[in-house]
Motif scaffolding. Structure first.
Motif, short mmCIF file in Angstrom:
data_model
loop_
_atom_site.label_atom_id
_atom_site.label_comp_id
_atom_site.label_asym_id
_atom_site.label_seq_id
_atom_site.Cartn_x
_atom_site.Cartn_y
_atom_site.Cartn_z
N ASP A 84 0.80 -1.22 0.00
CA ASP A 84 0.00 0.00 0.00
C ASP A 84 0.84 1.27 0.00
O ASP A 84 0.34 2.35 -0.33
N ALA A 85 2.10 1.15 0.40
CA ALA A 85 2.96 2.34 0.48
C ALA A 85 3.49 2.69 -0.91
O ALA A 85 4.69 2.84 -1.11
N THR A 86 2.59 2.78 -1.86
CA THR A 86 2.95 3.06 -3.24
C THR A 86 2.11 4.23 -3.71
O THR A 86 0.91 4.27 -3.45
N ALA A 87 2.73 5.19 -4.37
CA ALA A 87 1.97 6.34 -4.88
C ALA A 87 2.63 6.83 -6.15
O ALA A 87 3.85 6.70 -6.31
N PHE A 88 1.82 7.34 -7.07
CA PHE A 88 2.42 7.93 -8.26
C PHE A 88 1.65 9.13 -8.77
O PHE A 88 0.45 9.26 -8.59
N ASN A 89 2.40 10.02 -9.41
CA ASN A 89 1.81 11.14 -10.12
C ASN A 89 1.34 10.64 -11.48
O ASN A 89 1.97 9.80 -12.11
N VAL A 90 0.22 11.19 -11.93
CA VAL A 90 -0.35 10.80 -13.22
C VAL A 90 -0.41 12.03 -14.11
O VAL A 90 -0.95 13.06 -13.71
N TYR A 91 0.19 11.92 -15.31
CA TYR A 91 0.22 13.05 -16.25
C TYR A 91 -0.43 12.66 -17.57
O TYR A 91 -0.42 11.48 -17.95
N ASN B 243 -0.49 13.55 -21.70
CA ASN B 243 0.05 14.20 -22.90
C ASN B 243 1.27 15.08 -22.65
O ASN B 243 1.39 16.15 -23.25
N VAL B 244 2.14 14.66 -21.76
CA VAL B 244 3.40 15.38 -21.62
C VAL B 244 4.24 15.09 -22.86
O VAL B 244 4.40 13.93 -23.25
N PRO B 245 4.73 16.15 -23.53
CA PRO B 245 5.49 15.92 -24.77
C PRO B 245 6.67 14.98 -24.52
O PRO B 245 7.33 15.05 -23.48
N GLU B 246 6.90 14.11 -25.48
CA GLU B 246 7.99 13.14 -25.41
C GLU B 246 9.30 13.85 -25.08
O GLU B 246 9.62 14.88 -25.67
N GLY B 247 10.05 13.33 -24.11
CA GLY B 247 11.34 13.92 -23.77
C GLY B 247 11.25 15.03 -22.73
O GLY B 247 12.26 15.43 -22.18
N ASP B 248 10.03 15.54 -22.44
CA ASP B 248 9.90 16.59 -21.44
C ASP B 248 9.84 15.99 -20.04
O ASP B 248 9.36 14.87 -19.86
N ASP B 249 10.32 16.76 -19.06
CA ASP B 249 10.20 16.35 -17.66
C ASP B 249 8.76 16.63 -17.20
O ASP B 249 8.33 17.79 -17.20
N PRO B 250 8.01 15.59 -16.81
CA PRO B 250 6.62 15.82 -16.41
C PRO B 250 6.49 16.85 -15.28
O PRO B 250 5.51 17.60 -15.24
N ALA B 251 7.48 16.89 -14.39
CA ALA B 251 7.40 17.83 -13.27
C ALA B 251 7.31 19.28 -13.75
O ALA B 251 6.84 20.16 -13.02
N LYS B 252 7.74 19.52 -15.00
CA LYS B 252 7.68 20.89 -15.54
C LYS B 252 6.31 21.19 -16.14
O LYS B 252 6.11 22.27 -16.71
N HIS B 253 5.39 20.21 -16.04
CA HIS B 253 4.06 20.40 -16.64
C HIS B 253 2.93 20.19 -15.64
O HIS B 253 2.09 19.31 -15.80
N PRO B 254 2.87 21.05 -14.60
CA PRO B 254 1.78 20.89 -13.63
C PRO B 254 0.39 21.03 -14.28
O PRO B 254 -0.58 20.47 -13.79
N GLU B 255 0.34 21.77 -15.40
CA GLU B 255 -0.96 21.96 -16.07
C GLU B 255 -1.47 20.66 -16.71
O GLU B 255 -2.65 20.55 -17.05
N LEU B 256 -0.56 19.69 -16.87
CA LEU B 256 -0.95 18.41 -17.48
C LEU B 256 -1.03 17.29 -16.44
O LEU B 256 -1.16 16.12 -16.77
N LYS B 257 -0.98 17.67 -15.17
CA LYS B 257 -1.01 16.66 -14.11
C LYS B 257 -2.45 16.30 -13.76
O LYS B 257 -3.25 17.17 -13.40
N ALA B 258 -2.77 15.02 -13.90
CA ALA B 258 -4.11 14.55 -13.56
C ALA B 258 -4.28 14.50 -12.05
O ALA B 258 -5.36 14.76 -11.53
N GLY B 259 -3.22 14.16 -11.34
CA GLY B 259 -3.29 14.06 -9.89
C GLY B 259 -2.30 13.04 -9.37
O GLY B 259 -1.48 12.52 -10.13
N THR B 260 -2.40 12.78 -8.08
CA THR B 260 -1.53 11.79 -7.44
C THR B 260 -2.42 10.71 -6.81
O THR B 260 -3.42 11.04 -6.19
N ILE B 261 -2.04 9.48 -7.02
CA ILE B 261 -2.81 8.34 -6.51
C ILE B 261 -1.97 7.57 -5.51
O ILE B 261 -0.82 7.25 -5.78
N ALA B 262 -2.54 7.27 -4.35
CA ALA B 262 -1.87 6.44 -3.36
C ALA B 262 -2.68 5.16 -3.18
O ALA B 262 -3.90 5.21 -3.10
N LEU B 263 -2.00 4.03 -3.10
CA LEU B 263 -2.69 2.74 -3.15
C LEU B 263 -3.10 2.22 -1.78
O LEU B 263 -2.90 1.04 -1.45
N PHE B 264 -3.70 3.11 -0.98
CA PHE B 264 -4.17 2.77 0.36
C PHE B 264 -5.27 1.70 0.25
O PHE B 264 -6.34 1.98 -0.29
#
Ligand SMILES: [Cu+2]
Length: 517
Positions: free
Chosen positions: A418-425, A427-448
């Motif tokens: 359960d101690a697993t979580a990920f950010n979901v993005y 259409n982040v352009p190929e090669g781009d760092d997703p962290a630089k695209h908060p506008e394309l972030k769907a959210g964060t999911i934790a597997l509680f």
């Protein structure tokens, strides 16, 4: 609940005037008294933890259960243990009753120790600026006088980076659910509602509701994390151990407070009027919610008993809407609606039913998540996609002031940790760092809850959990950038910590649904 003229005020734990202000010190003393009780005493600390959930193997591994512990009677176990309601429209009312019972038991201990008769549980509002660090009294192994054995301290809290620094990173939580106009949703790919989907008694149900997914699940895993050495989850990361951590109760008091914040928002609907919600699980032949209370008394409650805070004997010192609560009016403005001439009032359009929910697109095979990244593509249905675009355009023309909402579903998420979580993005352009695209972030999911939901047992098929993220804001962004008219959406998952092979995380399907409003 026994009648009393007293009104108890739950206050912000970080604004009490000191790290060990009186309500915290008395909480610690009350917890200590409860921890001294045997496993089979209904007002004991571990008994209360087991009301939420108990996995005997995990408790033994973590040092919370030994062969010399006296087990409660099988009747007590059947009545009280393993009750917590997740993936259900009972999530909020069940936990409200659980908090009230714990608070009553702590207060009883506090009063017997000579403490204040009006003691109330504080809450931890990690959303407030500079209040996202674990409150200091919980982070220290010592009492304020320097002696050890602080009962609020738990070594099995690893934090978001599994390094023991316990905090809730603000970019991993959101208040999107507070903008959901509906309390109840359906498990059909659209909104699961602010409060969750219509179920019977649901210990570890499949589809997590809005406020449950965010921020509730994420805060559990941010605080608990996992032990990088043993691979075991922190207490807060797993529903079968979470109630053992004294910070659990302050986190849930905040979730309980957010329910009241949601209720007071003029743009949201009311709690369900369906008798199956009001009367609780017995309405469909399932067991009632029952808690032990001080003095050997047992208390049975229904959601209808607890939904209206003004009819209960406690209040929160602050239920003002937090910054970051989504506003439909702001969305319409971004889409180009002239609010001065918009036809229908926002409130009525938001809640007008019935709603149409349609599959907009999905990937075609299950996705294994290991290491630091995983990605997949969703093929879109052209006809449904046209409906979305038309809805967004006609909103701008003010012909239809409430455009479609869009939901990303992570279906049948299975795994062993359960101690697993990920950010979901998206259409982040190929090669781009997703962290630089908060506008394309769907959210964060934790597997509680994922471990339990993956194992087939008498109540569950082992189908895992389903998380629903509202991605309306991302779709609006793509639409406004002219980037929505595409045949595929690309979904990228970025684990917050590398996912070991042993965690066996997989996602059965990733899908996107439109929901008309
Ligand atoms: Cu919880």
């Amino acid at each position: 609940m026994g009648h009393t003229d007293m009104t108890y005020t739950r206050k912000n734990v970080l604004e009490l005037g000191g790290d060990w202000a009186d309500p915290i010190l008395w909480y610690a003393r009350g917890v200590k008294a409860m921890k001294a009780r045997a496993l089979n005493e209904p007002t004991g600390w571990r008994f209360f933890g087991a009301i939420h959930g108990i996995d005997q193997g995990l408790w033994q591994q973590l040092g919370y259960l030994s062969s010399s512990d006296p087990m409660p009677s099988s009747a007590d176990i059947a009545t009280y243990w393993n009750q917590c309601q997740h993936g259900s429209w009972f999530f909020l009312p069940w936990h409200r009753g659980y908090l009230l019972a714990l608070e009553a038991v702590v207060r009883d201990a506090v009063v017997k120790l000579g403490g204040p008769a009006d003691w109330a549980l504080p809450y931890w509002n990690y959303f407030k600026p500079n209040e996202n660090q674990l409150p200091p009294a919980f982070a220290s192994a010592d009492w304020p006088d320097g002696s050890g054995d602080n009962p609020l301290y738990v070594p099995q809290r690893y934090g978001p980076n599994n390094d023991g620094n316990v905090n809730v990173p603000m970019d991993q939580v959101n208040l999107t659910a507070l903008g959901d106009p509906d309390f109840t949703g359906d498990a059909n790919g659209g909104s699961p509602g602010f409060g969750g989907v219509d179920t019977g008694f649901s210990h570890n149900g499949q589809v997590h509701g809005g406020i449950e997914t965010q921020p509730h699940d994420q805060v559990h895993v941010s605080v608990g994390g996992g032990d990088p050495e043993s691979g075991l989850p922190g207490l807060m990361s797993d529903p079968d151990t979470a109630g053992l951590d004294p910070i659990f109760w302050l986190h849930h008091a905040n979730i309980d407070r957010l329910w009241e914040v949601w209720r007071q928002n003029p743009s949201t609907d009311m709690d369900p009027s369906d008798p199956n919600w009001i009367n609780g699980p017995p309405a469909v032949g399932d067991p009632a919610f029952t808690m032990p209370m001080p003095g050997g008394v047992s208390w049975t409650y229904t959601p209808g008993d607890l939904s209206d805070l003004s009819k209960l004997n406690y209040i929160y010192d602050d239920v003002s809407p937090p910054a970051g609560t989504p506003q439909l009016a702001a969305r319409l403005q971004r889409l180009g609606v002239n609010m001065a001439t918009a036809a229908a009032p926002v409130r009525s359009t938001a809640m007008a039913g019935p709603k149409t929910v349609e599959l907009l697109g999905a990937n075609t095979q299950s996705l294994r998540v290991t290491g630091t990244a995983a990605s997949t593509s969703l093929t879109l249905d052209t006809a449904v996609q046209r409906k979305v675009t038309t809805s967004l355009q006609s909103a701008a023309a003010a012909a239809q002031p409430a455009p479609d909402r869009i939901f990303l579903n992570l279906e049948n998420v299975r795994g062993a940790n359960d101690a697993t979580a990920f950010n979901v993005y998206i259409n982040v352009p190929e090669g781009d760092d997703p962290a630089k695209h908060p506008e394309l972030k769907a959210g964060t999911i934790a597997l509680f809850g994922v471990r339990k939901a993956t194992v087939a047992d008498a109540q569950h098929a082992g189908d895992g959990l389903t998380f629903v993220l509202e991605i309306t804001h991302v779709i609006d962004t793509l639409h406004l950038a002219g980037a929505l008219n595409v045949s595929q959406l690309h979904v990228r998952l970025v684990p917050l910590n590398p996912v070991p092979e042993a965690a066996q995380i997989s996602i059965g399907r990733i899908s996107v649904f439109r929901q008309s409003t």
